[in-house]
Motif scaffolding. Structure first.
Motif, PDB file in Angstrom:
ATOM      1  N   GLU A   1       5.488   0.606  -8.101  1.00  0.00           N
ATOM      2  CA  GLU A   1       4.995  -0.195  -6.978  1.00  0.00           C
ATOM      3  C   GLU A   1       4.288   0.672  -5.935  1.00  0.00           C
ATOM      4  N   ALA A   2       3.435  -0.001  -5.156  1.00  0.00           N
ATOM      5  CA  ALA A   2       2.770   0.633  -4.021  1.00  0.00           C
ATOM      6  C   ALA A   2       2.860  -0.313  -2.826  1.00  0.00           C
ATOM      7  N   LEU A   3       2.848   0.270  -1.642  1.00  0.00           N
ATOM      8  CA  LEU A   3       2.846  -0.490  -0.395  1.00  0.00           C
ATOM      9  C   LEU A   3       1.456  -0.368   0.212  1.00  0.00           C
ATOM     10  N   LEU A   4       0.810  -1.505   0.420  1.00  0.00           N
ATOM     11  CA  LEU A   4      -0.539  -1.547   0.965  1.00  0.00           C
ATOM     12  C   LEU A   4      -0.504  -2.103   2.382  1.00  0.00           C
TER      13      LEU A   4
ATOM     14  N   ALA B   1       2.532   3.868   0.911  1.00  0.00           N
ATOM     15  CA  ALA B   1       3.607   4.512   0.151  1.00  0.00           C
ATOM     16  C   ALA B   1       3.465   4.156  -1.322  1.00  0.00           C
ATOM     17  N   ILE B   2       3.964   5.034  -2.168  1.00  0.00           N
ATOM     18  CA  ILE B   2       4.020   4.764  -3.605  1.00  0.00           C
ATOM     19  C   ILE B   2       5.444   4.972  -4.085  1.00  0.00           C
ATOM     20  N   GLY B   3       5.832   4.165  -5.054  1.00  0.00           N
ATOM     21  CA  GLY B   3       7.167   4.248  -5.602  1.00  0.00           C
ATOM     22  C   GLY B   3       7.271   5.271  -6.723  1.00  0.00           C
ATOM     23  N   PRO B   4       8.465   5.441  -7.249  1.00  0.00           N
ATOM     24  CA  PRO B   4       8.673   6.379  -8.343  1.00  0.00           C
ATOM     25  C   PRO B   4       7.792   6.040  -9.549  1.00  0.00           C
ATOM     26  N   GLY B   5       7.292   7.072 -10.182  1.00  0.00           N
ATOM     27  CA  GLY B   5       6.536   6.894 -11.411  1.00  0.00           C
ATOM     28  C   GLY B   5       5.071   6.566 -11.229  1.00  0.00           C
ATOM     29  N   VAL B   6       4.610   6.405  -9.982  1.00  0.00           N
ATOM     30  CA  VAL B   6       3.190   6.131  -9.760  1.00  0.00           C
ATOM     31  C   VAL B   6       2.435   7.457  -9.802  1.00  0.00           C
TER      32      VAL B   6
ATOM     33  N   PRO C   1      -0.033   9.936  -8.698  1.00  0.00           N
ATOM     34  CA  PRO C   1      -0.801  10.099  -7.464  1.00  0.00           C
ATOM     35  C   PRO C   1      -2.295  10.335  -7.712  1.00  0.00           C
ATOM     36  N   GLN C   2      -2.665  10.651  -8.950  1.00  0.00           N
ATOM     37  CA  GLN C   2      -4.084  10.744  -9.280  1.00  0.00           C
ATOM     38  C   GLN C   2      -4.702   9.351  -9.365  1.00  0.00           C
ATOM     39  N   ARG C   3      -3.882   8.364  -9.657  1.00  0.00           N
ATOM     40  CA  ARG C   3      -4.336   6.973  -9.793  1.00  0.00           C
ATOM     41  C   ARG C   3      -4.267   6.223  -8.466  1.00  0.00           C
ATOM     42  N   CYS C   4      -3.214   6.526  -7.699  1.00  0.00           N
ATOM     43  CA  CYS C   4      -2.961   5.800  -6.451  1.00  0.00           C
ATOM     44  C   CYS C   4      -2.130   6.707  -5.563  1.00  0.00           C
ATOM     45  N   ALA C   5      -2.697   7.125  -4.424  1.00  0.00           N
ATOM     46  CA  ALA C   5      -1.999   8.054  -3.538  1.00  0.00           C
ATOM     47  C   ALA C   5      -1.998   7.525  -2.107  1.00  0.00           C
ATOM     48  N   VAL C   6      -1.078   8.034  -1.327  1.00  0.00           N
ATOM     49  CA  VAL C   6      -0.994   7.671   0.083  1.00  0.00           C
ATOM     50  C   VAL C   6      -2.327   7.964   0.757  1.00  0.00           C
TER      51      VAL C   6
ATOM     52  N   TYR D   1       1.392  -6.451   5.308  1.00  0.00           N
ATOM     53  CA  TYR D   1       1.721  -5.554   4.198  1.00  0.00           C
ATOM     54  C   TYR D   1       1.786  -6.328   2.889  1.00  0.00           C
ATOM     55  N   ALA D   2       1.585  -5.611   1.790  1.00  0.00           N
ATOM     56  CA  ALA D   2       1.815  -6.169   0.466  1.00  0.00           C
ATOM     57  C   ALA D   2       2.454  -5.095  -0.404  1.00  0.00           C
ATOM     58  N   VAL D   3       3.517  -5.464  -1.091  1.00  0.00           N
ATOM     59  CA  VAL D   3       4.108  -4.605  -2.115  1.00  0.00           C
ATOM     60  C   VAL D   3       3.646  -5.168  -3.446  1.00  0.00           C
ATOM     61  N   LEU D   4       2.970  -4.342  -4.216  1.00  0.00           N
ATOM     62  CA  LEU D   4       2.397  -4.796  -5.475  1.00  0.00           C
ATOM     63  C   LEU D   4       2.377  -3.653  -6.471  1.00  0.00           C
ATOM     64  N   PRO D   5       2.159  -3.959  -7.752  1.00  0.00           N
ATOM     65  CA  PRO D   5       2.112  -2.871  -8.730  1.00  0.00           C
ATOM     66  C   PRO D   5       0.898  -1.983  -8.465  1.00  0.00           C
ATOM     67  N   ALA D   6       1.080  -0.683  -8.571  1.00  0.00           N
ATOM     68  CA  ALA D   6      -0.031   0.245  -8.348  1.00  0.00           C
ATOM     69  C   ALA D   6      -1.174  -0.039  -9.314  1.00  0.00           C
ATOM     70  N   GLU D   7      -0.867  -0.556 -10.497  1.00  0.00           N
ATOM     71  CA  GLU D   7      -1.928  -0.879 -11.462  1.00  0.00           C
ATOM     72  C   GLU D   7      -2.829  -2.007 -10.975  1.00  0.00           C
ATOM     73  N   ALA D   8      -2.392  -2.765  -9.963  1.00  0.00           N
ATOM     74  CA  ALA D   8      -3.209  -3.853  -9.410  1.00  0.00           C
ATOM     75  C   ALA D   8      -4.150  -3.367  -8.312  1.00  0.00           C
ATOM     76  N   LEU D   9      -4.144  -2.071  -8.025  1.00  0.00           N
ATOM     77  CA  LEU D   9      -4.998  -1.520  -6.979  1.00  0.00           C
ATOM     78  C   LEU D   9      -6.204  -0.818  -7.587  1.00  0.00           C
ATOM     79  N   ILE D  10      -7.365  -1.086  -7.017  1.00  0.00           N
ATOM     80  CA  ILE D  10      -8.630  -0.511  -7.479  1.00  0.00           C
ATOM     81  C   ILE D  10      -9.235   0.270  -6.315  1.00  0.00           C
TER      82      ILE D  10
END
Length: 198
Positions: A68-71, A110-115, A117-122, A150-159
């Motif tokens: 997950e990521a926090l946007l 913020a990013i959760g465990p397993g994300v 950081p090359q794909r999605c970083a703070v 705010y939105a908590v969503l899967p990091a894979e949903a972020l472009i």
């Protein structure tokens, strides 16, 4: 967990680790969100009677789940499909209550465990893929729309937001831009790109 906080207009402090264990890290403030609490007969009634603005509890980045990521949402649009959905007139109905807004963009707090950081970083400027999170999607993140702080969503949903596009411009990239392009270029016989306007 990796997070970012604002210490003034331009200074950012980046930290890693569970937020509650570091007293120097400020807690995120509460926000606001729009909730669809009831379906109505038409979009006008839905906006008048079925929407509610309410406080959004502060999100604790330490509670992010793996992947997950926090946007922090900086821009969101309201489309005709959003209005149809609030009145229950779309192909599928989102379980109530939910936050509307299929198109939105912001920065990663913020990013959760397993994300990766090359794909999605703070600090990354991202737009949400409405097919993977938000009212038009299916599954656990369907109630996570963009009319919120705010939105908590899967990091894979972020472009990543391309180039120098603003948050407002990026918000419209996946649905509104694609719809306009389809109408103006693809559906027109030969496409408008082949015509001159003198």
């Amino acid at each position: 967990i990796e997070s970012v906080a604002q210490n003034g207009p331009s200074e950012q402090v980046v930290w890693r680790g569970p937020m509650r264990k570091n007293p120097m890290i400020p807690a995120l403030p509460p926000g606001q969100r729009v909730l669809v609490t009831a379906y109505a007969g038409n979009p006008e009634e839905a906006v008048r009677d079925g929407l509610r603005l309410e406080p959004q509890p502060a999100v604790d980045p330490a509670n992010l789940q793996p992947g997950e990521a926090l946007l922090r949402i900086r821009s969101a649009s309201v489309t005709w499909v959003d209005l149809l959905m609030t009145s229950g007139q779309y192909q599928h109905m989102v379980p109530l209550p939910y936050t509307p807004g299929m198109e939105y963009a912001g920065e990663v707090l913020a990013i959760g465990p397993g994300v990766d950081p090359q794909r999605c970083a703070v600090g990354d400027r991202m737009l949400a893929d409405g097919a993977l999170a938000g009212p038009r999607s299916h599954g656990a993140y369907q109630r996570t729309g963009g009319l919120a702080t705010y939105a908590v969503l899967p990091a894979e949903a972020l472009i990543p937001i391309p180039g120098a596009l603003s948050f407002d411009e990026a918000t419209l990239l996946l649905q509104a831009y694609e719809t306009a392009y389809h109408c103006l270029v693809v559906r027109e016989n030969g496409g408008l790109a082949d015509r001159r306007f003198d």
